[in-house]
Motif scaffolding. Sequence first.
Motif, PDB file in Angstrom:
ATOM      1  N   UNK A 173      11.953   4.546  29.855  1.00  0.00           N
ATOM      2  CA  UNK A 173      12.572   3.359  30.453  1.00  0.00           C
ATOM      3  C   UNK A 173      12.838   3.506  31.943  1.00  0.00           C
ATOM      4  N   UNK A 174      12.969   4.733  32.430  1.00  0.00           N
ATOM      5  CA  UNK A 174      13.328   4.937  33.830  1.00  0.00           C
ATOM      6  C   UNK A 174      12.138   5.010  34.757  1.00  0.00           C
ATOM      7  N   UNK A 175      10.926   4.945  34.192  1.00  0.00           N
ATOM      8  CA  UNK A 175       9.721   5.041  35.005  1.00  0.00           C
ATOM      9  C   UNK A 175       8.916   3.757  34.915  1.00  0.00           C
ATOM     10  N   UNK A 176       8.297   3.370  36.031  1.00  0.00           N
ATOM     11  CA  UNK A 176       7.404   2.220  36.025  1.00  0.00           C
ATOM     12  C   UNK A 176       5.946   2.635  36.015  1.00  0.00           C
ATOM     13  N   UNK A 177       5.693   3.948  35.957  1.00  0.00           N
ATOM     14  CA  UNK A 177       4.329   4.467  36.036  1.00  0.00           C
ATOM     15  C   UNK A 177       4.062   5.474  34.928  1.00  0.00           C
ATOM     16  N   UNK A 178       2.811   5.562  34.521  1.00  0.00           N
ATOM     17  CA  UNK A 178       2.354   6.561  33.538  1.00  0.00           C
ATOM     18  C   UNK A 178       3.173   6.539  32.250  1.00  0.00           C
ATOM     19  N   UNK A 179       3.534   5.338  31.797  1.00  0.00           N
ATOM     20  CA  UNK A 179       4.401   5.223  30.616  1.00  0.00           C
ATOM     21  C   UNK A 179       3.772   5.849  29.371  1.00  0.00           C
ATOM     22  N   UNK A 180       2.500   5.561  29.150  1.00  0.00           N
ATOM     23  CA  UNK A 180       1.852   6.092  27.960  1.00  0.00           C
ATOM     24  C   UNK A 180       1.753   7.601  27.980  1.00  0.00           C
ATOM     25  N   UNK A 181       1.383   8.146  29.120  1.00  0.00           N
ATOM     26  CA  UNK A 181       1.283   9.603  29.288  1.00  0.00           C
ATOM     27  C   UNK A 181       2.635  10.267  29.050  1.00  0.00           C
ATOM     28  N   UNK A 182       3.689   9.704  29.638  1.00  0.00           N
ATOM     29  CA  UNK A 182       5.022  10.263  29.471  1.00  0.00           C
ATOM     30  C   UNK A 182       5.491  10.180  28.026  1.00  0.00           C
ATOM     31  N   UNK A 183       5.245   9.038  27.376  1.00  0.00           N
ATOM     32  CA  UNK A 183       5.730   8.853  26.007  1.00  0.00           C
ATOM     33  C   UNK A 183       5.191   9.926  25.073  1.00  0.00           C
ATOM     34  N   UNK A 184       3.917  10.229  25.177  1.00  0.00           N
ATOM     35  CA  UNK A 184       3.328  11.254  24.313  1.00  0.00           C
ATOM     36  C   UNK A 184       3.876  12.635  24.661  1.00  0.00           C
ATOM     37  N   UNK A 185       3.867  12.970  25.947  1.00  0.00           N
ATOM     38  CA  UNK A 185       4.233  14.332  26.345  1.00  0.00           C
ATOM     39  C   UNK A 185       5.717  14.636  26.177  1.00  0.00           C
ATOM     40  N   UNK A 186       6.579  13.683  26.496  1.00  0.00           N
ATOM     41  CA  UNK A 186       8.018  13.920  26.356  1.00  0.00           C
ATOM     42  C   UNK A 186       8.384  14.134  24.885  1.00  0.00           C
ATOM     43  N   UNK A 187       7.810  13.329  24.009  1.00  0.00           N
ATOM     44  CA  UNK A 187       8.093  13.497  22.582  1.00  0.00           C
ATOM     45  C   UNK A 187       7.457  14.768  22.022  1.00  0.00           C
ATOM     46  N   UNK A 188       6.274  15.118  22.507  1.00  0.00           N
ATOM     47  CA  UNK A 188       5.637  16.373  22.083  1.00  0.00           C
ATOM     48  C   UNK A 188       6.482  17.563  22.519  1.00  0.00           C
ATOM     49  N   UNK A 189       7.039  17.505  23.721  1.00  0.00           N
ATOM     50  CA  UNK A 189       7.910  18.574  24.198  1.00  0.00           C
ATOM     51  C   UNK A 189       9.095  18.777  23.258  1.00  0.00           C
ATOM     52  N   UNK A 190       9.713  17.670  22.842  1.00  0.00           N
ATOM     53  CA  UNK A 190      10.882  17.759  21.959  1.00  0.00           C
ATOM     54  C   UNK A 190      10.537  18.435  20.639  1.00  0.00           C
ATOM     55  N   UNK A 191       9.367  18.138  20.105  1.00  0.00           N
ATOM     56  CA  UNK A 191       8.935  18.772  18.855  1.00  0.00           C
ATOM     57  C   UNK A 191       8.666  20.258  19.078  1.00  0.00           C
ATOM     58  N   UNK A 192       7.984  20.590  20.167  1.00  0.00           N
ATOM     59  CA  UNK A 192       7.585  21.976  20.425  1.00  0.00           C
ATOM     60  C   UNK A 192       8.782  22.898  20.646  1.00  0.00           C
ATOM     61  N   UNK A 193       9.815  22.422  21.350  1.00  0.00           N
ATOM     62  CA  UNK A 193      10.958  23.304  21.618  1.00  0.00           C
ATOM     63  C   UNK A 193      11.777  23.587  20.360  1.00  0.00           C
ATOM     64  N   UNK A 194      11.542  22.825  19.294  1.00  0.00           N
ATOM     65  CA  UNK A 194      12.187  23.118  18.013  1.00  0.00           C
ATOM     66  C   UNK A 194      11.297  23.969  17.114  1.00  0.00           C
ATOM     67  N   UNK A 195      10.132  24.384  17.652  1.00  0.00           N
ATOM     68  CA  UNK A 195       9.231  25.242  16.899  1.00  0.00           C
ATOM     69  C   UNK A 195       8.136  24.499  16.170  1.00  0.00           C
ATOM     70  N   UNK A 196       7.929  23.223  16.491  1.00  0.00           N
ATOM     71  CA  UNK A 196       6.911  22.433  15.815  1.00  0.00           C
ATOM     72  C   UNK A 196       5.662  22.245  16.659  1.00  0.00           C
ATOM     73  N   UNK A 197       4.516  22.201  15.991  1.00  0.00           N
ATOM     74  CA  UNK A 197       3.260  21.897  16.667  1.00  0.00           C
ATOM     75  C   UNK A 197       3.010  20.392  16.577  1.00  0.00           C
ATOM     76  N   UNK A 198       3.030  19.668  17.697  1.00  0.00           N
ATOM     77  CA  UNK A 198       2.874  18.205  17.653  1.00  0.00           C
ATOM     78  C   UNK A 198       1.536  17.792  17.035  1.00  0.00           C
ATOM     79  N   UNK A 199       1.594  16.815  16.105  1.00  0.00           N
ATOM     80  CA  UNK A 199       0.357  16.402  15.421  1.00  0.00           C
ATOM     81  C   UNK A 199       0.203  14.897  15.288  1.00  0.00           C
ATOM     82  N   UNK A 200       1.298  14.154  15.070  1.00  0.00           N
ATOM     83  CA  UNK A 200       1.193  12.743  14.737  1.00  0.00           C
ATOM     84  C   UNK A 200       2.148  11.925  15.604  1.00  0.00           C
ATOM     85  N   UNK A 201       1.598  10.916  16.272  1.00  0.00           N
ATOM     86  CA  UNK A 201       2.381  10.116  17.218  1.00  0.00           C
ATOM     87  C   UNK A 201       2.368   8.650  16.813  1.00  0.00           C
ATOM     88  N   UNK A 202       3.534   8.012  16.908  1.00  0.00           N
ATOM     89  CA  UNK A 202       3.671   6.572  16.691  1.00  0.00           C
ATOM     90  C   UNK A 202       4.376   5.971  17.895  1.00  0.00           C
TER      91      UNK A 202
END
Length: 336
Positions: free
Chosen positions: A57-86
């Motif tokens: 919400x705070x960015x006007x650019x690269x929204x799609x790129x950020x959405x995937x990577x920010x959520x993947x980061x959250x999964x990875x730091x808990x020990x998960x390998x990102x696989x499925x995105x909605x």
Amino acid sequence: MRLRLGKLERKILEKIVFKKLGEKRRDVLVGPRFGEDGSVIKTWSGDMIVAAMDPITGSGSMLGWLAVNVNANDVAVMGGEPRWFSTTLLIPENAKVGDIERIVSEIHLAAKKLGVAVITGHSEITPGIMNPIIVGHMLGKLVSRKPIRSSDARAGDLIVMVKTAGIEGTAILSTDFTEILKGRVSEEILERAKRFFRRISVVEDALKLAKRNICRSMHDPTEGGILGGVYEIAEASKLSFILYEDKVPVAVETKIICNALNCDPLKLIASGALIASIPEENLRKAKRIIPNLRVIGRFRHRKMGNILVRRDGTEEKIKDTVRDELWRLIEEFKPR
């Protein structure tokens, strides 16, 4: 009570949100809690799935790129390998088809890069909004021995960091604040800073640490920056911290842009950096795996209080959730 931009304040979460979480289920191993990046559920087959959700919400650019990577980061730091995105994509009435194509292309490219499948979603033209809003939801399979929680840090653990402070914030400011920064920051610096979007992912480094059982906790420091991320781990673990400003690496581009806007890089939205707590005896092993890992402080017993030691040696007490500098700047420069 006037609500401020950004994440809901902790007292609202704990007083209202966390008290209304539906049915308590035994298969939810890690649920909603202040400072945690996501949740962990156990399936009927015994596999553990890590889930995370974040909006852009705070960015006007690269929204799609950020959405995937920010959520993947959250999964990875808990020990998960990102696989499925909605995703849910809300599009303003004045948008063009090209805007939609750009966002979904960014989602596609980011997901392909991480080996993630886009499995479902929703998109609509939404009344009452000025800019596109995207909400992402990432699922991944746990690959660490057990879930890695922000709340598992211990007194005496070193606070370590990978990459630099304010990566996401630097990219957003250089892109969305271009007109404000003209004349204050050179075109060369702005162009280099815009490429910081490509540094957002921490999945590779997080999984290296997770698979080797080196760290006690990890965190993706988003709103509130590095300082806010350290505060969240400390609060989740019922600890305090001492953090040294001169130990936190800050890129030249970030320094120049923050100086121009009079903002603190340690409080600037920081996806792209990784912070973790590790026992001191694991430091050498961690540095062999990630050579650019830096020690920036230490977690301590709660009664010692949260201290940020500034470059000049002065000590700043951190008593509450850190407000992100991006939201302050949006409020300061938004049209009146």
